[in-house]
Design a protein around this motif. Structure first.
Motif, PDB file in Angstrom:
ATOM      1  N   GLU A 118      40.275 104.945  31.455  1.00 57.79           N
ATOM      2  CA  GLU A 118      39.014 105.303  32.095  1.00 57.79           C
ATOM      3  C   GLU A 118      38.275 104.063  32.584  1.00 57.79           C
ATOM      4  OE1 GLU A 118      38.007 108.380  32.717  1.00 57.79           O
ATOM      5  OE2 GLU A 118      39.841 109.154  31.783  1.00 57.79           O
ATOM      6  N   GLU A 119      37.712 104.162  33.763  1.00 53.84           N
ATOM      7  CA  GLU A 119      36.865 103.103  34.310  1.00 53.84           C
ATOM      8  C   GLU A 119      35.470 103.673  34.482  1.00 53.84           C
ATOM      9  OE1 GLU A 119      38.394 101.279  37.801  1.00 53.84           O
ATOM     10  OE2 GLU A 119      40.346 100.778  36.892  1.00 53.84           O
ATOM     11  N   TRP A 120      34.526 103.091  33.763  1.00 52.72           N
ATOM     12  CA  TRP A 120      33.163 103.588  33.780  1.00 52.72           C
ATOM     13  C   TRP A 120      32.290 102.717  34.658  1.00 52.72           C
ATOM     14  CZ3 TRP A 120      34.619 103.143  28.170  1.00 52.72           C
ATOM     15  CH2 TRP A 120      35.247 104.317  27.727  1.00 52.72           C
ATOM     16  N   ASN A 121      31.294 103.310  35.240  1.00 53.87           N
ATOM     17  CA  ASN A 121      30.342 102.568  36.070  1.00 53.87           C
ATOM     18  C   ASN A 121      29.297 101.943  35.159  1.00 53.87           C
ATOM     19  OD1 ASN A 121      28.933 101.538  38.249  1.00 53.87           O
ATOM     20  ND2 ASN A 121      27.794 103.440  38.606  1.00 53.87           N
ATOM     21  N   GLY A 122      29.701 100.912  34.459  1.00 52.39           N
ATOM     22  CA  GLY A 122      28.838 100.272  33.483  1.00 52.39           C
ATOM     23  C   GLY A 122      29.669  99.809  32.300  1.00 52.39           C
ATOM     24  N   LEU A 123      29.008  99.446  31.229  1.00 52.97           N
ATOM     25  CA  LEU A 123      29.691  98.884  30.076  1.00 52.97           C
ATOM     26  C   LEU A 123      30.224  99.945  29.126  1.00 52.97           C
ATOM     27  CD1 LEU A 123      27.208  95.957  29.332  1.00 52.97           C
ATOM     28  CD2 LEU A 123      29.269  95.952  30.750  1.00 52.97           C
ATOM     29  N   TRP A 124      29.832 101.192  29.336  1.00 50.53           N
ATOM     30  CA  TRP A 124      30.326 102.278  28.500  1.00 50.53           C
ATOM     31  C   TRP A 124      30.308 103.570  29.303  1.00 50.53           C
ATOM     32  CZ3 TRP A 124      25.841  99.549  27.067  1.00 50.53           C
ATOM     33  CH2 TRP A 124      24.635 100.176  27.390  1.00 50.53           C
ATOM     34  N   GLY A 125      30.952 104.591  28.761  1.00 51.71           N
ATOM     35  CA  GLY A 125      30.966 105.888  29.421  1.00 51.71           C
ATOM     36  C   GLY A 125      30.193 106.909  28.614  1.00 51.71           C
ATOM     37  N   THR A 126      29.881 108.021  29.241  1.00 49.15           N
ATOM     38  CA  THR A 126      29.236 109.143  28.567  1.00 49.15           C
ATOM     39  C   THR A 126      30.120 110.365  28.765  1.00 49.15           C
ATOM     40  OG1 THR A 126      27.045 108.228  29.043  1.00 49.15           O
ATOM     41  CG2 THR A 126      27.151 110.535  28.373  1.00 49.15           C
ATOM     42  N   VAL A 127      30.562 110.974  27.666  1.00 49.46           N
ATOM     43  CA  VAL A 127      31.453 112.124  27.770  1.00 49.46           C
ATOM     44  C   VAL A 127      30.917 113.256  26.914  1.00 49.46           C
ATOM     45  CG1 VAL A 127      33.440 110.597  28.149  1.00 49.46           C
ATOM     46  CG2 VAL A 127      32.964 111.438  25.851  1.00 49.46           C
ATOM     47  N   ASP A 128      31.327 114.466  27.264  1.00 49.83           N
ATOM     48  CA  ASP A 128      30.930 115.637  26.480  1.00 49.83           C
ATOM     49  C   ASP A 128      32.061 116.007  25.518  1.00 49.83           C
ATOM     50  OD1 ASP A 128      32.874 116.884  28.043  1.00 49.83           O
ATOM     51  OD2 ASP A 128      31.418 117.883  29.353  1.00 49.83           O
ATOM     52  N   TYR A 129      31.872 117.094  24.781  1.00 56.27           N
ATOM     53  CA  TYR A 129      32.863 117.489  23.784  1.00 56.27           C
ATOM     54  C   TYR A 129      34.194 117.870  24.420  1.00 56.27           C
ATOM     55  CZ  TYR A 129      29.748 117.479  19.729  1.00 56.27           C
ATOM     56  OH  TYR A 129      28.929 117.084  18.701  1.00 56.27           O
ATOM     57  N   GLU A 130      34.143 118.517  25.566  1.00 51.27           N
ATOM     58  CA  GLU A 130      35.383 118.937  26.199  1.00 51.27           C
ATOM     59  C   GLU A 130      36.248 117.734  26.576  1.00 51.27           C
ATOM     60  OE1 GLU A 130      32.939 122.109  25.643  1.00 51.27           O
ATOM     61  OE2 GLU A 130      32.382 120.287  26.775  1.00 51.27           O
ATOM     62  N   VAL A 131      35.606 116.696  27.106  1.00 55.11           N
ATOM     63  CA  VAL A 131      36.355 115.489  27.466  1.00 55.11           C
ATOM     64  C   VAL A 131      36.873 114.789  26.219  1.00 55.11           C
ATOM     65  CG1 VAL A 131      36.182 113.211  28.552  1.00 55.11           C
ATOM     66  CG2 VAL A 131      35.096 115.191  29.628  1.00 55.11           C
ATOM     67  N   MET A 132      36.054 114.749  25.170  1.00 52.48           N
ATOM     68  CA  MET A 132      36.492 114.132  23.927  1.00 52.48           C
ATOM     69  C   MET A 132      37.664 114.903  23.334  1.00 52.48           C
ATOM     70  SD  MET A 132      36.092 111.601  21.804  1.00 52.48           S
ATOM     71  CE  MET A 132      34.461 110.921  22.154  1.00 52.48           C
ATOM     72  N   LEU A 133      37.602 116.233  23.399  1.00 47.98           N
ATOM     73  CA  LEU A 133      38.691 117.051  22.854  1.00 47.98           C
ATOM     74  C   LEU A 133      39.960 116.867  23.675  1.00 47.98           C
ATOM     75  CD1 LEU A 133      39.575 119.070  20.728  1.00 47.98           C
ATOM     76  CD2 LEU A 133      38.707 120.910  22.197  1.00 47.98           C
ATOM     77  N   GLU A 134      39.807 116.677  24.968  1.00 57.48           N
ATOM     78  CA  GLU A 134      40.978 116.428  25.813  1.00 57.48           C
ATOM     79  C   GLU A 134      41.651 115.101  25.423  1.00 57.48           C
ATOM     80  OE1 GLU A 134      42.126 115.923  30.568  1.00 57.48           O
ATOM     81  OE2 GLU A 134      40.119 116.616  29.967  1.00 57.48           O
ATOM     82  N   ALA A 135      40.855 114.089  25.131  1.00 56.78           N
ATOM     83  CA  ALA A 135      41.409 112.811  24.686  1.00 56.78           C
ATOM     84  C   ALA A 135      41.958 112.936  23.267  1.00 56.78           C
ATOM     85  CB  ALA A 135      40.337 111.727  24.745  1.00 56.78           C
ATOM     86  N   ASP A 136      41.262 113.674  22.422  1.00 59.71           N
ATOM     87  CA  ASP A 136      41.652 114.014  21.060  1.00 59.71           C
ATOM     88  C   ASP A 136      42.219 112.823  20.277  1.00 59.71           C
ATOM     89  OD1 ASP A 136      41.882 115.664  18.862  1.00 59.71           O
ATOM     90  OD2 ASP A 136      43.881 116.387  19.427  1.00 59.71           O
ATOM     91  N   PRO A 137      41.390 111.840  19.959  1.00 60.61           N
ATOM     92  CA  PRO A 137      41.885 110.660  19.240  1.00 60.61           C
ATOM     93  C   PRO A 137      42.267 110.986  17.794  1.00 60.61           C
ATOM     94  CG  PRO A 137      39.493 110.615  19.375  1.00 60.61           C
ATOM     95  CD  PRO A 137      39.943 111.763  20.248  1.00 60.61           C
ATOM     96  N   ASP A 138      43.235 110.235  17.297  1.00 59.31           N
ATOM     97  CA  ASP A 138      43.610 110.370  15.891  1.00 59.31           C
ATOM     98  C   ASP A 138      42.527 109.808  14.975  1.00 59.31           C
ATOM     99  OD1 ASP A 138      46.269 111.346  16.466  1.00 59.31           O
ATOM    100  OD2 ASP A 138      46.806 109.290  17.008  1.00 59.31           O
ATOM    101  N   VAL A 139      41.835 108.770  15.463  1.00 58.51           N
ATOM    102  CA  VAL A 139      40.819 108.086  14.663  1.00 58.51           C
ATOM    103  C   VAL A 139      39.552 107.950  15.485  1.00 58.51           C
ATOM    104  CG1 VAL A 139      40.234 106.003  13.360  1.00 58.51           C
ATOM    105  CG2 VAL A 139      42.619 106.785  13.462  1.00 58.51           C
ATOM    106  N   PHE A 140      38.417 108.259  14.875  1.00 58.62           N
ATOM    107  CA  PHE A 140      37.112 108.137  15.524  1.00 58.62           C
ATOM    108  C   PHE A 140      36.333 107.046  14.791  1.00 58.62           C
ATOM    109  CE2 PHE A 140      33.834 110.483  18.105  1.00 58.62           C
ATOM    110  CZ  PHE A 140      32.748 109.690  17.766  1.00 58.62           C
ATOM    111  N   LEU A 141      36.084 105.923  15.471  1.00 57.95           N
ATOM    112  CA  LEU A 141      35.310 104.817  14.914  1.00 57.95           C
ATOM    113  C   LEU A 141      33.893 104.925  15.454  1.00 57.95           C
ATOM    114  CD1 LEU A 141      37.942 101.965  15.518  1.00 57.95           C
ATOM    115  CD2 LEU A 141      37.658 103.396  13.483  1.00 57.95           C
ATOM    116  N   HIS A 142      32.952 105.283  14.579  1.00 57.56           N
ATOM    117  CA  HIS A 142      31.585 105.517  15.032  1.00 57.56           C
ATOM    118  C   HIS A 142      30.796 104.213  15.033  1.00 57.56           C
ATOM    119  CE1 HIS A 142      27.447 107.044  15.215  1.00 57.56           C
ATOM    120  NE2 HIS A 142      27.984 108.117  15.782  1.00 57.56           N
ATOM    121  N   LEU A 143      30.591 103.667  16.235  1.00 55.29           N
ATOM    122  CA  LEU A 143      29.847 102.424  16.379  1.00 55.29           C
ATOM    123  C   LEU A 143      28.446 102.578  15.795  1.00 55.29           C
ATOM    124  CD1 LEU A 143      30.110  99.562  17.631  1.00 55.29           C
ATOM    125  CD2 LEU A 143      29.027 100.487  19.686  1.00 55.29           C
ATOM    126  N   TRP A 144      27.981 101.543  15.095  1.00 52.77           N
ATOM    127  CA  TRP A 144      26.702 101.502  14.387  1.00 52.77           C
ATOM    128  C   TRP A 144      26.721 102.323  13.101  1.00 52.77           C
ATOM    129  CZ3 TRP A 144      24.418  97.821  17.043  1.00 52.77           C
ATOM    130  CH2 TRP A 144      24.539  97.790  18.449  1.00 52.77           C
TER     131      TRP A 144
END
Length: 417
Positions: free
Chosen positions: A295-321
């Motif tokens: 993914e290439e975001w227009n900025g330093l990070w992206g904003t995604v919803d649950y559907e996009v996150m579920l499509e990516a479906d990572p094995d591990v979720f590292l919650h920043l902060w």
């Protein structure tokens, strides 16, 4: 430490410190004019994820010392001359405060972004280092009411560990203001855009990017602490070498995402894992498969919803902060589990939603965050990540499962190196 302006030295009392402010005033728009350290913007990483720290002497170049003082050469500020180690130190972001602590000079720092969050998080790590702690309650937050020139004069610091290129982009600041502070108050020594390799503002064509540990080496020059720097850099190099030599083949590594769930639980702010920049100095050496790597975001990070996150479906979720007092991991997990799509995420179903640290990381934070990530991503290789409860310090790791020597780090920081 206190932010009482009356307790600070007046800006006119610069008896122990002189600096190259004229260089900034005359050569600001030329980038690094007069510096032997200028180069076309390029990553200084080795390309293997090690963050350029395989040899601890690489980052302490460009320093000239005489009986009358010493000069630190750094992009984008050029050559900065000191007659003595700065006594009052201004910082914005906590990576520089962590550097000062690591070099044995944390008590000299008078400011940091959100002191409670930054200081509490650092002490979560320092808790495991004998004799190392941070008294953050008297620190000033330089961004509370906007970053102002007046607040710098109130601090009366001897050095500003901040990037003049970044400062010039802040509301109410001009390049003339930046040069004025350097020439009449104290020099700038900082490099912000190395964090992401984002382009600097216009006028800094010769901007150089540093790795976290190269930048730490430059700050070590300011404090005249090369030996401490080299000792800590060796710990880091050994840690990265150990981790990378034991990583499974890429096709066997988990997919992962580093993201932050919004406070209302409706969306995610997502960040890459393996791109250049010291913001990723903890994840890049671990080489996990980035769920949003394409993914290439227009900025330093992206904003995604649950559907996009579920499509990516990572094995591990590292919650920043997640290890900071700003977020509750218990609440985060509850929000994910209560959402129809979130509950279907592999990381949620398998209990692999973990707290991550801060992207504004200095050297000590970086050591702990590399270890933390290694255990969260590769528990079968580096030992499992322990249970973590909100508000706890960094968890206690069994001695035989630690990836670096706490006592060695504590000894270096406290002066036994």
């Amino acid at each position: 430490m206190t932010d009482d302006a009356d307790s600070r030295r007046s800006p006119t009392r610069r008896d122990a410190l002189k600096f190259g402010g004229a260089l900034l005033g005359g050569g600001l728009l030329a980038g690094c004019a007069g510096s032997g350290d200028s180069a076309t913007p390029t990553s200084q990483s080795t390309g293997d994820g090690s963050d350029g720290a395989t040899t601890p002497t690489d980052a302490a170049d460009g320093q000239s010392t005489t009986t009358e003082g010493y000069t630190v050469s750094m992009s984008p500020v050029g050559d900065v001359r000191f007659d003595a180690v700065p006594e009052e130190v201004f910082t914005v972001y906590p990576q520089y405060l962590d550097m000062a602590v690591a070099l044995g000079h944390g008590e000299r720092v008078n400011s940091v972004y959100v002191p409670e969050m930054s200081g509490t998080t650092m002490n979560h790590y320092y808790h495991h280092l004998d004799g190392v702690s941070l008294d953050w309650e008297g620190l000033h937050d330089p961004l509370t009411d906007g970053f102002s020139k007046e607040s710098l004069y109130e601090r009366g610091s001897d050095v500003h560990l901040a990037d003049p290129a970044w400062v010039s982009t802040q509301e109410g600041w001009s390049t003339d203001d930046v040069a004025e502070v350097a020439s009449t108050l104290a020099p700038w020594v900082g490099n912000f855009y190395s964090g992401t390799h984002d382009a600097p503002p216009e006028g800094y064509a010769d901007y150089r990017y540093y790795t976290l540990w190269e930048l730490f080496g430059k700050v070590a020059e300011v404090f005249q602490e090369r030996a401490r720097y080299e000792a800590l850099a060796q710990v880091h190099a050994d840690l990265v070498s150990h981790v990378q030599s034991n990583l499974p083949p890429r096709e066997e590594r988990p997919t992962a995402v580093r993201a932050t769930l919004s406070s209302d639980g409706s969306k995610f702010w997502t960040y890459h894992l393996n791109e250049p920049g010291y913001w990723l100095a903890d994840t890049r050496p671990l080489g996990a498969n980035d769920a949003f790597g394409d993914e290439e975001w227009n900025g330093l990070w992206g904003t995604v919803d649950y559907e996009v996150m579920l499509e990516a479906d990572p094995d591990v979720f590292l919650h920043l902060w997640g290890l900071t007092p700003s977020y509750s991991m218990a609440d985060t997990r509850s929000k994910l589990e209560d959402n129809a799509a979130g509950s279907q995420l592999t990381a949620v179903k398998e209990g692999r939603v973990y707290p991550a640290g801060m992207r504004y990381q200095g050297p000590i934070m970086n050591l702990f965050q590399i270890e933390m990530g290694a255990k969260q991503l590769y528990p079968d290789v580096f030992g499992a990540w322990p249970t973590y409860e909100d508000g706890d310090h960094y968890p206690e790791i069994p001695e035989d499962e630690r990836l670096f020597d706490r006592q060695r780090v504590a000894d270096i920081v406290t002066g036994d190196y």
